[in-house]
Each structure stands twice: as C-alpha cells, then as structure tokens.
Write an enzyme that holds these catalytic residues in place. Structure first.
Site, PDB file in Angstrom:
ATOM      1  N   CYS A  78       0.733  -1.096  -0.208  1.00 20.59           N
ATOM      2  CA  CYS A  78      -0.108  -0.018   0.015  1.00 20.59           C
ATOM      3  C   CYS A  78       0.987   1.232  -0.102  1.00 20.59           C
ATOM      4  O   CYS A  78       1.525   1.531  -0.916  1.00 20.59           O
ATOM      5  CB  CYS A  78      -0.990  -0.044   1.178  1.00 20.59           C
ATOM      6  SG  CYS A  78      -2.428   1.153   0.842  1.00 20.59           S
ATOM      7  N   HIS A 182      -3.730  -4.770  -0.470  1.00 20.29           N
ATOM      8  CA  HIS A 182      -3.290  -5.426   0.899  1.00 20.29           C
ATOM      9  C   HIS A 182      -3.327  -6.736   0.662  1.00 20.29           C
ATOM     10  O   HIS A 182      -4.388  -7.448   1.143  1.00 20.29           O
ATOM     11  CB  HIS A 182      -4.305  -4.957   1.892  1.00 20.29           C
ATOM     12  CG  HIS A 182      -4.058  -3.601   2.547  1.00 20.29           C
ATOM     13  ND1 HIS A 182      -3.131  -3.095   3.356  1.00 20.29           N
ATOM     14  CD2 HIS A 182      -4.743  -2.357   2.115  1.00 20.29           C
ATOM     15  CE1 HIS A 182      -3.191  -1.681   3.546  1.00 20.29           C
ATOM     16  NE2 HIS A 182      -4.087  -1.407   2.572  1.00 20.29           N
ATOM     17  N   GLU A 184      -2.437  -8.964   3.017  1.00 21.15           N
ATOM     18  CA  GLU A 184      -2.863  -9.372   4.401  1.00 21.15           C
ATOM     19  C   GLU A 184      -4.275  -9.394   4.427  1.00 21.15           C
ATOM     20  O   GLU A 184      -4.951 -10.013   5.552  1.00 21.15           O
ATOM     21  CB  GLU A 184      -2.192  -8.526   5.365  1.00 21.15           C
ATOM     22  CG  GLU A 184      -2.431  -7.229   5.841  1.00 21.15           C
ATOM     23  CD  GLU A 184      -1.934  -6.156   4.759  1.00 21.15           C
ATOM     24  OE1 GLU A 184      -2.338  -4.977   5.111  1.00 21.15           O
ATOM     25  OE2 GLU A 184      -1.451  -6.500   3.595  1.00 21.15           O
TER      26      GLU A 184
END
Length: 203
Positions: A78, A182, A184
């Site tokens: 990001c 992202h 994650e």
C-alpha cells in the site's frame, strides 16, 4: 526471518498476523541491524507519503532500506509500495526511496469515488514470481487515493477503475516488489502472494 519494518506508519499487526497464520517467521522491527540481518523485508504503510518518508528519515531507516532492498526480497505494501518510487505528489512534492522509477500521483477516475476502496480483479502483465499460482479470477483488496505512474517494464499487474488503469503490483525484475493492495486483507489470494514472497528467501 522476514523483518516487518515498523516506522510508525504501518499496518504492521495485520501483516504479522498473516505471516503467523502461514507459519512464516516474521519480526516487527525498527532496528537497522535487524533489517540487515533479515532474510527478507516487508515495508507496510498507511497514511500520507510525505509524513511516512519523514518518519523513515527520522527513524534512520532510509539508508538501511535502500542498501538491503537490492540484496534480498523486499515487498512494499500500500503506502509502503508507493514509497518505493522516486517522487510522490501527495500534498507536496516529496522524494521517495528511489527503488523503482516513477512517481505517485492522484487517481484520476471521473465519475468514480476516490479513494479507490474495495475488491478488484488483478490483470497480469509482465511476469512476476510472487503472482504465480493465483486463480484466473484473482481479486484483491484496495484502499488508496494515489497511484503509481510507472514504466510498463516494471508493471506486473494492474486493475481497472473507471477509465483508470491502476498499477496493482510492480516488480524490478530482481528483488523489489510492490503491492498497492493489501495482501494481508485479500483472503486466500493475498495469502498465496505472501507465501510466494516468503519462498523467495530460499532462492
């Protein structure tokens, strides 16, 4: 061990939790010595480009990052991906880490809401090892208002947002990767990308 660089502007705990879920050794650190010893590096980030660069400078991490990024696998996530570039234009012109040529500029997508937020489908371009093994319909999660303007040679994947083609993954062809999304927070697709990245430590 993967060092997750903790400089005060990162989404660090969600990245650490994803590595823990995958049983990949990871450590949060702001210590240049730990960064130099690590097998790979992840630079997360949320917030604004100029303040993040100032935090990196004040933490004494810029030199260690620039030195190590070309020696071992390095992933910016990001805002961390945006910091890889030469310059950013969020609020003011600001020098970045200069690891990938190009700049960070405001998304121009007439008629579409900014920030670009939510799930979008990756469109692969140049080969990138950490995107291998993904499903044909690979969706990932974004939250951002600025995008990379990058030479095509460094573009590994993009997404469409209105009339905008937004770089989603950049790669220098060697050790430096950047994900505008992202991983994650991108479910099984994101976990596969992190797994692929960790596998680079063995190469």
């Amino acid at each position: 061990m993967i060092a997750i660089i903790d400089y005060g502007a990162g989404n660090i705990f969600s990245v650490k939790n994803a590595l823990d879920f995958l049983r990949i050794p990871g450590k949060l650190t702001a210590d240049p010595k730990e960064i130099r010893k690590a097998d790979a590096l992840i630079l997360p980030g949320v917030g604004a480009f100029p303040s993040a660069m100032e935090m990196l400078r004040s933490s004494g991490l810029v030199e260690a990052i620039q030195e190590q990024a070309h020696k071992k696998p390095f992933l910016g996530i990001c805002l961390g991906m945006q910091l890889l570039f030469e310059k950013g234009y969020e609020f003011e012109e600001c020098n970045g880490l200069g690891l990938i040529p190009g700049s960070i500029e405001k998304i121009e997508a007439p008629g579409f809401v900014i920030p670009h937020m939510g799930w979008n489908k990756l469109e692969k371009s140049n080969p990138c090892p950490i995107l291998e093994g993904l499903p044909e319909e690979a969706y990932v999660y974004f939250v951002h208002s600025y995008q990379a303007v990058v030479p095509e040679a460094y573009l590994a994947a993009s997404v469409e947002y209105g009339t905008a083609k937004i770089p989603a993954m950049v790669y220098d062809g060697k050790t430096v990767f950047g994900a505008q999304f992202h991983p994650e927070k991108s479910g099984e697709v994101g976990l596969q990308i992190l797994w692929n990245f960790a596998a680079r430590c063995k190469n």
